[in-house]
Every structure is written in C-alpha cells, then in structure tokens.
Design an enzyme around this catalytic site. Structure first.
Site, short mmCIF file in Angstrom:
data_model
loop_
_atom_site.label_atom_id
_atom_site.label_comp_id
_atom_site.label_asym_id
_atom_site.label_seq_id
_atom_site.Cartn_x
_atom_site.Cartn_y
_atom_site.Cartn_z
N ALA A 85 3.01 -3.28 -3.36
CA ALA A 85 2.27 -4.00 -2.33
C ALA A 85 2.09 -3.09 -1.12
O ALA A 85 2.89 -2.18 -0.89
CB ALA A 85 3.01 -5.27 -1.92
N ASP A 86 1.02 -3.31 -0.38
CA ASP A 86 0.76 -2.54 0.83
C ASP A 86 0.08 -3.45 1.84
O ASP A 86 -0.88 -4.15 1.50
CB ASP A 86 -0.12 -1.33 0.52
CG ASP A 86 -0.25 -0.41 1.73
OD1 ASP A 86 0.78 0.08 2.22
OD2 ASP A 86 -1.39 -0.20 2.21
N THR A 87 0.60 -3.43 3.07
CA THR A 87 0.06 -4.31 4.11
C THR A 87 -0.55 -3.47 5.23
O THR A 87 0.06 -2.52 5.70
CB THR A 87 1.18 -5.20 4.69
OG1 THR A 87 1.74 -5.97 3.63
CG2 THR A 87 0.65 -6.14 5.76
#
Lengths: 217, 217
Positions: A85-87
């Site tokens: 995941a990457d925010t």
C-alpha cells in the site's frame, strides 16, 4: 465481506509489505494474522508520468508488493497473498505531498492545507503469488480517495504540532489518528484510507474474489 | 486550537467523566493529561421529551459531567474542568439505538443499518466548576453529528462480527475503530465523533473560550 473468511485466511501465509504500524493495526482489526516483510522497492517512480496521485500511489503499492512477492514466492509455503500500500496527500495545486524532510517543509505543507479541503489517495497492490499452488501469479490493484477538510490554523498551533515530531514520517506532514485529528473539521469517504489503508474496499475486493471463485482461502 | 495550550492545561486538574477507553485515547492524543472519574448519573432521561438524538446526547453528557463536578468541586484543588460525553446512533426511522442487550438485538440493529446512511451524535458537556477560584460554575454544551454509510451486509458477516463480542458495549451495536470499520464504505463529518468524542469541535470551543478570556488555563 471478509470477517467470515478470517479464520480460513489465518491458516494461510499472509504478508503485509509495509512497515507502517497503522496499516498493521487496521489489517489486524479484520481479525487477520500476517507477517510484515518490508519492501526494498525504492519508491522513486517518476511522478510526471502519472495522471494523478491515485495512479502514482497504486503503481508504487504494486511495485512494493511485487518486490516482496518475487523474493518470497519460492519459499515453502509460498505466501498466499502479499499486500502493498502507498498513501499520498494531494495538495490544493495537485502537487503530491510526501513526507516532509524538516520542520520548514512541514510548516509549508501544513500552511498549504489549513482552511481547505484536500485529497488523500491510498493505492493498494494485492498479489497472490502462486494462485492455488502451481497457478499463475494474480495481481489486483485499486485505490481509494478521501476528502479531508482542515480548520483554519495559525502558525502557533502548527508549530506546536511540529514540535511533537509527528509530521516527519507521514505523507502530507500529518497523521489524522494523532494530535492532528483536532485540525480536521470533517472528512468525506473512508477514514482508514487517510490512516493508510482502505479497509472497506480491501475487504470488498477480496471477498468478491472469494465469492467468484477466483481465489480459495 | 488547543495544542499550544496543552502544557498550561496539563498543570491544572482535568477530569474526564467517562469510562470509555476510546474517549480517553482521543483526549490523550491532544496532549492532555486527565483523571477519569466515572459518573454515577443513571442515563435514564426520557427520550420522548427531546427533539432528536443530538439533544438527548447533549443533555445526558451534561448530566454526567454535572454529577462528577458536584462531587469534586469541594476538593482542593477543585477540578479546572470536567468533561462529559454521550454518543448515540440514530437509526433510519429516527429511533435512538443504544447498546444492544444481546446477540438478537445486535443482529436486528445491524440489519437495520446495513446498506444505508445513518447519523451518529455525540453530545458534550464541559463544566468549569469553580471558574478561576471562587468564581461561578461555567457550563458549555454542544453536539456534533456525523453521517455513516454501511455497505450492504449479509447475516453471515454480521453473525461473524457479533461473535467477536464487539457490539455489546457500543451504541448502535458497532465500533467503527474495530472490525466494523470494514463495514463502513464512507463517512461524512468528524470521524472521532463516531468513535465517541468530537475532538475538533471540543478543541475549537475551548480555544475560543481561552481566546475570549472566558477561561484562563
């Protein structure tokens, strides 16, 4: 949804390709047990080649998960799933705000966000390395966007926040689950997405895959 | 905002009149240190005398805080502030949903909430028992409302959720910060309000009182 599959999934090897304690907490809330294997992917994709923050975050998330899956899929047992995941925070001018490198940059970021609504994108890459044993690698990528509205803030309160040390490991220079929660007058969309992982969408995507027989937990 | 006053406030006696670990966590995130003194107020106000869930929650919150303030204000040092809060879930027909008493009631509540948007109200009563020493008791009451949208849910996943034991100490039969977070497709408004305490509004109200000289931390 995924709660009724949690027991079956826990019998498999689940990998979270992220060092974020917030993501670990959110996934843990689903009743899932998994190992954390931090990705060696450099997170250096060229932002200018993406149409927006959501696409950039999705690509980074999938690269993170892919690097870990490639390393682990020859092990026995191979992981059932690897989750990356990457925010990113998208500022008012469309700029992608990542982690501030110092107090000055944190002050600039937070001044640019105060009093307005911005977007937070989390991209997720879900990889089933060895689908059902000897099967093909299966990759699912998606993203979620939440709108976050900050109250008007003065330099004094931003400075007090920066003094807590919170901004430096967080995209956009703030963490909604900490003291900066008081800055946020409202959000529209998934809260957990802002924390770093769109848990509803993840549960929805995986349970649809189970229902359609694409994966067997 | 309140962050830059946290140090001054921590030198005073702050009381949270609630046993909720979630409220303790949210207030703690503001950098405030306080003692928990659980209220003996019975929470038995006649719902039919209120125009809606927000008014009912505000009145209950203020009664909770008042009971504790009355007990503690003769002590030395008297508390600087006593904070009470009450959260209710308003179902689709305007019914106020409190804590379910058993699994059947939890199932009914959650079936009534699945697939639709409902409202969560938290009322807050803030009491300054002895304003500035020998002064008059000062009472501030407010509430915050957040809209919460649940994904469509089947009985199997609700049953799996009820088996976790989560619903029974929570208004409306769910806690957004736990596994039920995956049920929530989106919210509109303050997330922490759904958890049990509208931290942005609280910080805003108290910092305005400080700015206007109504209270001196």
């Amino acid at each position: 949804m995924i709660l009724q599959h949690a027991e079956a999934l826990c019998a498999r090897r689940l990998i979270l390709a992220s060092a974020s304690p917030r993501r670990k907490e959110i996934l843990g809330n689903l009743g899932l047990k998994f190992d954390v294997v931090v990705s060696n992917f450099d997170e250096d994709l060229d932002k200018s080649t993406f149409t927006g923050g959501a696409e950039y975050a999705s690509a980074t998330a999938t690269h993170k998960a892919m690097e870990v899956a490639t390393r682990l899929e020859k092990e026995k047992p191979a992981p059932f799933v690897v989750i990356g995941a990457d925010t990113v925070v998208e500022g008012p001018d469309g700029a992608i705000l990542e982690k501030p490198k110092d107090a000055n940059e944190a002050m600039k970021m937070l001044l640019s966000l105060q009093g307005i609504t911005h977007q937070v994108h989390t991209g997720v890459g879900v990889i089933f390395p060895n689908n059902g044993g000897g099967g093909e690698r299966l990759v699912k990528t998606f993203s979620e966007t939440t709108k976050v509205t900050f109250a008007p803030l003065g330099e004094a309160e931003i400075a007090a926040y920066i003094k807590t040390g919170e901004p430096f490991d967080k995209a956009g220079g703030y963490g909604i689950q900490g003291p900066a929660g008081a800055f946020v007058s409202s959000i529209s969309g998934c809260y957990f997405n802002v924390m770093g992982f769109p848990v509803h969408k993840f549960a929805d995507v995986v349970s649809k895959m189970i229902k359609e027989g694409v994966i067997q937990p």
